[in-house]
Design an enzyme around this catalytic site. Structure first.
Site, PDB file in Angstrom:
ATOM      1  N   ARG A   1     -23.492  -7.170 -39.372  1.00  0.00           N
ATOM      2  CA  ARG A   1     -22.759  -8.291 -38.761  1.00  0.00           C
ATOM      3  C   ARG A   1     -22.567  -9.437 -39.743  1.00  0.00           C
ATOM      4  O   ARG A   1     -21.465  -9.978 -39.860  1.00  0.00           O
ATOM      5  CB  ARG A   1     -23.473  -8.770 -37.493  1.00  0.00           C
TER       6      ARG A   1
ATOM      7  N   ASN B   1     -23.489  -6.312 -31.936  1.00  0.00           N
ATOM      8  CA  ASN B   1     -24.145  -5.013 -31.810  1.00  0.00           C
ATOM      9  C   ASN B   1     -23.963  -4.497 -30.392  1.00  0.00           C
ATOM     10  O   ASN B   1     -23.988  -5.270 -29.437  1.00  0.00           O
ATOM     11  CB  ASN B   1     -25.645  -5.127 -32.099  1.00  0.00           C
TER      12      ASN B   1
END
Length: 91
Positions: free
Chosen positions: A20, A38
């Protein structure tokens, strides 16, 4: 130039490998807006908006990910533009 919106699901070993944070760095560098989070199944979901050349470069990066990631697949879906302001990591 027209802005396009893609929803990208990245499969593989993509959690716990700074995916990320790396996605945000690449998005900021390429001028891509959107968000990354996620998913509970171990994949990473990305909403991305940019012009076509930046999107192509961004998707190409997503196929590799950061050094520790092992990307086994990418699912791409076109969707209506949502006009994100910047790119954010959703926890």
């Amino acid at each position: 130039m027209a802005i396009i919106h893609k929803e990208i699901t990245v499969k593989g070993r993509v959690q716990g490998v700074f995916f990320r944070a790396s996605t945000k760095q690449v998005a900021d560098r390429l001028g891509v807006s959107g968000q990354v989070r996620n998913l509970s199944d171990g994949s990473v979901w990305i909403a991305a908006e940019s012009d076509a050349p930046a999107m192509e470069a961004f998707i190409a990066w997503c196929r590799q990910g950061p050094p520790e990631a092992v990307v086994t697949g990418l699912q791409l879906v076109e969707a209506p533009v949502k006009h994100y302001k910047g790119f954010e990591v959703v926890r």
